[in-house]
Design a protein around this motif. Structure first.
Motif, short mmCIF file in Angstrom:
data_model
loop_
_atom_site.label_atom_id
_atom_site.label_comp_id
_atom_site.label_asym_id
_atom_site.label_seq_id
_atom_site.Cartn_x
_atom_site.Cartn_y
_atom_site.Cartn_z
N PHE A 476 0.87 -1.11 0.00
CA PHE A 476 -0.11 0.10 -0.09
C PHE A 476 0.91 1.35 -0.03
O PHE A 476 1.68 1.59 0.81
CB PHE A 476 -0.94 -0.05 1.25
CG PHE A 476 -2.26 -0.87 1.27
CD1 PHE A 476 -3.49 -0.60 0.90
CD2 PHE A 476 -1.98 -2.22 1.25
CE1 PHE A 476 -4.59 -1.38 1.01
CE2 PHE A 476 -2.85 -3.11 1.07
CZ PHE A 476 -4.20 -2.65 1.07
N ALA A 512 -9.65 -2.47 -1.74
CA ALA A 512 -8.85 -1.64 -2.80
C ALA A 512 -7.54 -2.38 -3.22
O ALA A 512 -7.29 -1.96 -4.43
CB ALA A 512 -8.17 -0.60 -1.70
N ALA A 513 -7.05 -3.44 -2.68
CA ALA A 513 -6.30 -4.26 -3.11
C ALA A 513 -6.64 -5.29 -4.58
O ALA A 513 -5.91 -5.14 -5.54
CB ALA A 513 -5.69 -5.21 -2.18
N SER A 516 -6.60 -2.67 -7.06
CA SER A 516 -5.22 -2.41 -7.92
C SER A 516 -4.74 -3.44 -8.82
O SER A 516 -3.67 -3.14 -9.53
CB SER A 516 -4.54 -2.45 -6.72
OG SER A 516 -3.97 -3.71 -6.02
N VAL A 521 -1.10 -0.49 -3.95
CA VAL A 521 -2.50 0.16 -3.73
C VAL A 521 -2.43 1.61 -3.50
O VAL A 521 -1.39 2.10 -2.87
CB VAL A 521 -3.30 -0.40 -2.78
CG1 VAL A 521 -4.46 0.03 -2.42
CG2 VAL A 521 -3.27 -1.89 -2.74
N HIS A 525 -7.66 3.99 -5.31
CA HIS A 525 -8.18 2.55 -5.18
C HIS A 525 -8.91 2.44 -3.60
O HIS A 525 -9.75 2.08 -3.70
CB HIS A 525 -7.02 1.56 -5.04
CG HIS A 525 -6.27 1.38 -6.33
ND1 HIS A 525 -4.83 1.48 -6.50
CD2 HIS A 525 -6.65 1.28 -7.74
CE1 HIS A 525 -4.36 1.37 -7.48
NE2 HIS A 525 -5.69 1.13 -8.42
#
Length: 817
Positions: A476, A512-513, A516, A521, A525
């Motif tokens: 991240f 979010a991952a 991506s 990330v 995202h």
């Protein structure tokens, strides 16, 4: 105070996480968090509950899901559980005197008493003689030799690096970071080590040279790498030496214990005895030799003839998690077999241990909702903890099997139960079960929020780093971590706080991952994941917007209307909350019915809303201090509301609406208001402030922003604001406004554009002010009452459980009470 002075500046409408507090590019560069973040009170309580083995100190871990309850319990049990035997060994054997009552381990006839005395002597040696022998010569000399070797080895590894670092104008400094100490490399300036940031600051002030800074920055990475390697080597030396001391101690202890066990084995030629004694020796060495606790077990009980449990000698204090705590899984059972004629029979061979016996001398982790939902499980658990005696087949369990003819002797157990549950269940058990408060005296309360600070944001980063590595998610970027922290602030919606419910943060991080697609990330995202989460649960909100757009629900965002105000309400969809405007209207005239809550009359008003409504009468008497009783009939309603209404956040808007109806002064429909009110006119904090502001903004945005629209919120909620970027940007451009006030006078002026007025010492308002006019109108109503008492006496309050009593009885009627 002008409206401009009451307006909340755009920069205070949303907290922005400063990326400078995150000293990394991606979470791949930082270490995952160790332990649970932001629960110091729960940590101390749980530590006490784990280490204090007194009766009744069982633990109830109270908190919301996602706050890390079970994670902290597991980690703390692993770290703080006191040393003890790896469990007592209980062996059931055939009982010739009472066939249905198998007894705990028997020896050949006539030898039981002598064997018990022999074991008692061994237990006394383990308790007193063995520790003294371990601490005395020659074993003490052997330990000292190993320690001297360790010190020499460590010095040979670390001294060259220290000298080289010092020769290059740097120093090794030990820095305290939380509970641990870390060695860091720092530049030396004027003979004193300083942090790199301080050196940069000195360079900026021309107090140090650029060359010195460059020299440090060029040399630092290499030395830092060597420092890490050296630290690993030192740790390896220490571990190796520690293991050597342990091995020496174990060998010496085994030799000493052999002097006591050999005579016992020679006297009792039985394989079961040999197996039992071998396990005792192994248990002492593995679990009691290296750490001793004053509150530890009674060795005479632990190694007595009647108390034995067959276990792997390498086991430490047991930790059992029972996910299906049925009656049988908790207490154990006696399995039956088919005998002659197909009849079910059972004996000692069918005895099976349950979770309570498996956790003896250790810890049993249970989900309280699972326990109370299993028939008979809660009652049996509490009885076992109260008595300390485990009945493997309690009498009330007989109906669960075809035939029960075997009931083992009860076992004295010592177990620490850790219940995982919520606040509601805790209070229900405390109220309903008198044993609960006596047996679960330790409450580990998990907070759902933590202070918003730079350190807390970095803790968020560590949590995300741990999630990324444990679940194989991509790294991240620090902007993504900042966005997650901002989302945490939005969830908790409290001034200078972040949510500690990392389960919700982890869900956003996972989505979010996913978005991506394997790349790092980023903030976009995270924002997309947040929006997708809201969209999935937004059907009720979308339906409301559709009804506003097609005018099924009447909402005005411009113009002025007497006795009509835009209140604000919220709806819930799972963990998400959505706000929307609610049109409140009021009418008033001469009479004796007082304030009428239409929702209350229709039995649609919740208890909190009803209380807030009743406060309006007290506030009205406080604002309009007349020398005569008030004589009016007024009604308030949430228009086009066909469900239940609860909460007192509309009481501030209701009093403004009532005063507008009383005075005939219109209210700006371009404004909305939320806030609870007290009887002295103070505006009090409410929940869901962000969603409420955004709900009215969406309505205004649909009809068109004109620069005059805005929302009035309690000043005590101003620090809770975490509005969406689109609302903040509209405020920044002057298209929308958020005002924060702490009293009804300021709210009146913002909503009506009229001076509210402040009373003088005699309670008289300035001429021309809104409250002066309200006072005059109330007096007119009273005079009308005096002029036509008969007509007003015919006005009766409507019935209903939530009805307000008349403020004014007819002056010509006698008091029937």
């Amino acid at each position: 105070m002008s409206a401009l002075e009451r307006e909340v500046p755009p920069e205070l409408l949303r907290w922005k996480c400063n990326l400078d507090v995150l000293p990394f590019e991606t979470t791949a560069e930082i270490d995952p968090v160790q332990g649970v973040v932001g629960q110091p009170t729960a940590f101390e309580a749980l530590k006490f509950g784990i280490q204090c083995l007194a009766h009744g100190q069982n633990v109830y871990v109270r908190g919301a899901r996602g706050t890390g309850r079970i994670t902290m319990v597991r980690q703390m049990l692993n770290e703080f559980a006191p040393a003890t035997s790896a469990k007592r060994d209980f062996c059931y054997v055939h009982n010739f005197r009472k066939l249905e009552r198998p007894r705990l381990i028997t020896l050949p006839p006539g030898q039981a008493g002598a064997f018990r005395k022999s074991m008692e002597k061994l237990a006394e040696f383990v308790e007193d003689g063995l520790p003294k022998a371990i601490e005395s010569e020659p074993h003490a000399s052997r330990r000292q030799v190993v320690q001297d070797e360790v010190q020499a080895a460590i010095k040979s590894v670390t001294e060259p690096l220290e000298k080289e670092i010092e020769s290059n104008g740097m120093a090794l400094v030990s820095v305290q970071q939380g509970p641990s100490t870390q060695t860091m490399i720092m530049p030396v300036v004027d003979g004193e080590p300083v942090p790199p940031e301080a050196l940069r600051a000195k360079v900026a002030k021309n107090e140090a040279s650029e060359e010195q800074l460059k020299q440090f920055e060029d040399a630092f990475p290499g030395y830092q790498k060597r420092l890490v390697e050296t630290s690993r080597e030192v740790n390896s030396i220490i571990r190796s030496a520690s293991q050597k001391v342990i091995s020496l101690t174990e060998e010496y202890a085994a030799e000493l214990l052999g002097n006591y066990t050999v005579p016992i084995l020679e006297k009792y030629q039985d394989a079961a005895v040999k197996t039992f004694l071998d396990e005792v020796v192994g248990d002492v060495i593995e679990n009691h030799l290296h750490a001793r606790d004053e509150d530890g077990p009674n060795f005479k009980e632990l190694y007595g003839v009647n108390v034995v449990l067959s276990h792997d000698p390498d086991e430490s204090r047991p930790v059992i998690e029972e996910n299906t705590p049925s009656l049988i899984n908790l207490l154990g059972t006696v399995e039956s077999d088919l005998g002659p004629g197909g009849m079910a029979i059972s004996d000692y061979r069918g005895v099976r241990a349950g979770a309570l016996l498996q956790a003896d001398q250790g810890y049993l982790i249970l989900d309280v909702n699972d326990v109370v939902s299993e028939p008979g499980a809660w009652r049996s658990l509490m009885r076992t903890l109260r008595t300390g005696r485990l009945e493997i087949v309690p009498p009330e369990a007989g109906w669960m099997r075809q035939t029960v003819i075997t009931q083992p002797e009860p076992i004295e157990i010592r177990v620490r139960v850790i219940l995982i549950g919520d606040a509601r269940t805790y209070y229900q058990l405390d109220h309903a079960d008198p044993d609960f408060r006596e047996l679960f005296k330790v409450l580990a309360d998990f907070d759902s929020e933590l202070p918003r600070s730079d350190e807390a944001v970095r803790q968020y980063a560590s949590v995300v780093a741990g999630l990324s590595r444990s679940e194989g998610l991509p790294p991240f970027h620090r902007s993504a971590v900042a966005a997650l922290a901002e989302h945490g602030a939005r969830i908790v919606a409290r001034n200078n706080r972040l949510t500690a419910r990392f389960g919700r943060i982890a869900d956003i991080a996972r989505e979010a991952a996913f978005l991506s697609e394997g790349e790092n990330v980023t903030e976009s995202h995270v924002l997309q994941a947040v929006q997708r989460t809201r969209d999935r649960a937004s059907l009720p909100s979308r339906k409301f917007r559709e009804m506003v757009e097609n005018q099924t629900l009447m909402v005005q965002t411009d113009g002025e209307v007497v006795g009509q105000i835009n209140g604000l309400a919220v709806m819930h969809s799972g963990p998400l909350t959505y706000g929307f405007p609610a049109r409140i209207t009021a009418t008033i005239g001469p009479g004796s019915a007082g304030l009428i809550n239409i929702e209350g009359r229709a039995q649609m008003s919740g208890a909190i809303h009803t209380k807030g409504f009743h406060i309006l009468g007290g506030l009205l008497r406080y604002l309009l201090r007349t020398e005569h009783p008030m004589a009016f009939s007024a009604s308030l309603a949430f228009e086009q509301s066909y469900g239940g209404i609860d909460g007192d956040s509309a009481s501030g808007a209701e009093i403004v609406c009532l005063l507008s109806a009383l005075t005939g002064i219109p209210i700006k429909q371009s404004m909305a208001m939320t806030g609870a009110i007290d009887q002295h006119g103070h505006l009090e904090a409410i929940g869901g402030v962000n969603e409420k502001v955004e709900g009215f903004f969406d309505a205004c945005d649909y009809f068109g922003l004109n620069g005059s629209q805005g929302v009035v919120v309690p000043k005590s909620n101003a620090g809770d604001l975490m509005l969406s970027e689109r609302v903040v940007e509209a405020c920044r451009q002057g298209k929308f406004h958020v005002f924060a006030v702490d009293n009804i006078y300021d709210a009146i002026e913002l909503m009506t554009g009229q001076t509210a007025g402040q009373p003088d010492d005699q309670g008289v308002y300035p001429a021309g002010s809104l409250l002066a006019k309200a006072h005059d109108e109330i007096e007119k109503f009273w005079r009308l009452t005096l002029a036509s008492p008969l007509k007003l006496s015919q006005v009766q309050p409507a019935g209903g459980a939530d009805d307000d009593q008349p403020i004014l009885p007819n002056p010509n009627e006698a008091d029937e009470n």
